[in-house]
Design an enzyme around this catalytic site. Structure first.
Site, PDB file in Angstrom:
ATOM      1  CG  ASN A   1      -1.835   1.140   1.334  1.00 45.87           C
ATOM      2  OD1 ASN A   1      -1.774   2.051   0.510  1.00 45.87           O
ATOM      3  ND2 ASN A   1      -2.693   1.127   2.325  1.00 45.87           N
TER       4      ASN A   1
ATOM      5  NE  ARG B   1      -6.136   1.804  -0.166  1.00 47.07           N
ATOM      6  CZ  ARG B   1      -6.128   2.930   0.527  1.00 47.07           C
ATOM      7  NH1 ARG B   1      -5.069   3.294   1.202  1.00 47.07           N
ATOM      8  NH2 ARG B   1      -7.194   3.683   0.560  1.00 47.07           N
TER       9      ARG B   1
ATOM     10  CG  HIS C   1     -13.095   3.755   2.871  1.00 46.07           C
ATOM     11  ND1 HIS C   1     -13.777   4.778   3.473  1.00 46.07           N
ATOM     12  CD2 HIS C   1     -11.790   3.956   3.154  1.00 46.07           C
ATOM     13  CE1 HIS C   1     -12.914   5.570   4.103  1.00 46.07           C
ATOM     14  NE2 HIS C   1     -11.691   5.087   3.918  1.00 46.07           N
TER      15      HIS C   1
ATOM     16  NE  ARG D   1      -9.847  12.615   3.925  1.00 45.78           N
ATOM     17  CZ  ARG D   1      -9.881  11.333   3.567  1.00 45.78           C
ATOM     18  NH1 ARG D   1     -10.830  10.877   2.782  1.00 45.78           N
ATOM     19  NH2 ARG D   1      -8.956  10.504   4.010  1.00 45.78           N
TER      20      ARG D   1
ATOM     21  CD  GLU E   1      -9.075  -0.886   4.059  1.00 41.05           C
ATOM     22  OE1 GLU E   1      -8.627  -0.490   5.147  1.00 41.05           O
ATOM     23  OE2 GLU E   1      -9.381  -0.131   3.144  1.00 41.05           O
TER      24      GLU E   1
END
Ligand code: ADP
Length: 398
Positions: free
Chosen positions: A7, A87, A176, A237, A381
């Site tokens: 990743n 990823r 996601h 965010r 993940e």
């Protein structure tokens, strides 16, 4: 068989060697502060090993970090890596599933750079480096956006001029996806029902937060949009805002569009509201000690989350299970409790004892028996990427 999962982000590169069948991790490393003089790599050889190693990185780039990792992995004789899974953040409309990497796939990921200018170049740097370092290994790209490519047009179009969509790919993509897909399958397994047969809302609550409506095992709507800025309140965010705010700030606060965008991504969310931190643990402790900003941030986070969950039951036509996952979803008793307090009308009534134990007493369930339930399901993940990689490689040998 082991899979090396990579990743690669703009300042961090995480990697793990995972057995996709068992989920066992034989090696895990993280290179941090890439691009700075303080760049370093830390790693350990099994999840239970207390022994952690660390080296500074003389070459603080993604290729530099990958070269050090590759050298370490040749020493780990038991690694037995059969393939590499990457990823990739944005697959645009090119990718609706994970893909075996070849030159055409690399071009497709490059074409999505305008949609993810920080993430896709880092992902590509990881891919090109490992293709060079491990030319004999098959490689697979697993996209954050791919799971949401099943959203219908009513869910993915914005009400803006059509030519913005036609010419500039302005539409909702969602993110996601790897996590939403993983926890949906796990939730269905825990409910003892086929994933095709359950109506789920999954809430991935980490530093980034998104919720997803899943019917027939497919994403039919989600809260994130063209970028990961839309939707829920997140660590730094803002989530949804009135776009009219842009013109107001530019005209009256003397800030340019670049600065507004930066603040909406990095100075907003829990951090902006609390004036204290983006970390839910810090905020919970501060709220308990009477910090007003922390209290307000948590209250707004839960209120907005509950509103989004309820909205996502519209495309589902009801709800069988709400799934909490991600660092906050898996660990914050308070966030789950406050969110559920808004959702009794959906049949979700918190069982305080089950919630206190994060659902571990009842296959993840944290609500009283009813037609609908809420579950806590830990996401993984990396394991999802390892599984996709193994399955694609076994289906299409080189
Ligand atoms: P990322 O999106 O970076 O993978 P994580 O999924 O690890 O992030 O989630 C990070 C968030 O989870 C942080 O806000 C952190 O405070 C929160 N978190 C982790 N553990 C707990 C806990 N025990 N209680 C409350 N929040 C927690």
């Amino acid at each position: 068989m082991n899979i090396l999962v990579l990743n690669a982000g703009s300042s961090t590169l995480k990697c793990a060697v995972i057995d996709p069948a068992t989920g066992f991790v034989t090696w895990r490393g993280v290179a941090e502060r890439l691009g700075t003089a303080e760049a370093g790599l830390t790693w350990s050889c099994s999840p239970n090993s207390a022994e952690h190693h660390a080296v500074p990185l003389d070459d603080a780039s993604i290729p530099g970090a990958c070269a050090v990792i590759a050298a370490l992995l040749t020493d780990v004789a038991y690694a037995q890596i059969a393939a590499i899974g990457h990823r990739v953040v944005h697959g645009g409309c090119h990718f609706f599933a994970s893909a075996r990497i070849d030159d055409a796939v690399v071009s497709g990921i490059s074409a999505c750079i305008p949609l993810a200018p920080l993430h896709n170049p880092a992902n590509l740097a990881g891919i090109s480096t490992t293709r060079r370092l491990f030319p004999h290994l098959p490689q697979v790209a697993v996209f954050d956006t791919a799971f949401h490519q099943t959203m219908p047009e009513v869910a993915f179009r914005y009400a803006v001029p059509s030519h913005w969509y036609d010419r500039h790919n302005v539409r909702r993509y969602g993110f996601h996806g790897t996590s939403h897909r993983f926890v949906a399958q796990e939730a269905a397994r825990r409910l003892g029902r086929p994933v095709d047969d359950v109506r789920l809302v999954t809430a991935h609550l980490g530093n980034g937060c998104s919720a997803c409506a899943i019917r027939g095992g497919r994403s039919i709507d989600t809260t994130m949009g063209m970028t990961p800025l839309e939707g829920l309140v997140m660590g730094t965010r803002s989530g949804d805002i009135d776009p009219g705010m842009f013109a107001h700030l530019i005209r009256h606060a003397g800030i340019d569009a670049e600065a507004v965008t930066h603040s909406l991504n990095h100075d907003s969310g829990l951090l902006g509201l609390s004036g204290l931190s983006n970390d839910m643990r810090t905020l919970s402790a501060a709220a308990d000690a009477g910090h007003e900003g922390a209290r307000l941030a948590i209250a707004i986070f839960c209120y907005r989350l509950a509103k989004a969950i309820a909205a996502l039951t519209v495309p589902l036509g009801g709800l069988d299970a709400l799934v909490f996952t991600g660092g906050i979803g898996e660990h914050s008793i308070e966030v789950r409790s406050r969110t559920l307090s808004y959702l009794a009308f959906l049949g979700l009534v918190e069982d305080k004892r089950l919630n206190l134990h994060h659902g571990r007493l009842a296959e993840g369930r944290i609500t009283a028996p009813s037609a609908a339930c809420a579950l806590v399901v830990p996401t993984d993940e990396e394991l999802a990427i390892a599984r996709d990689t193994a399955s694609l490689v076994s289906r299409s040998p080189a």
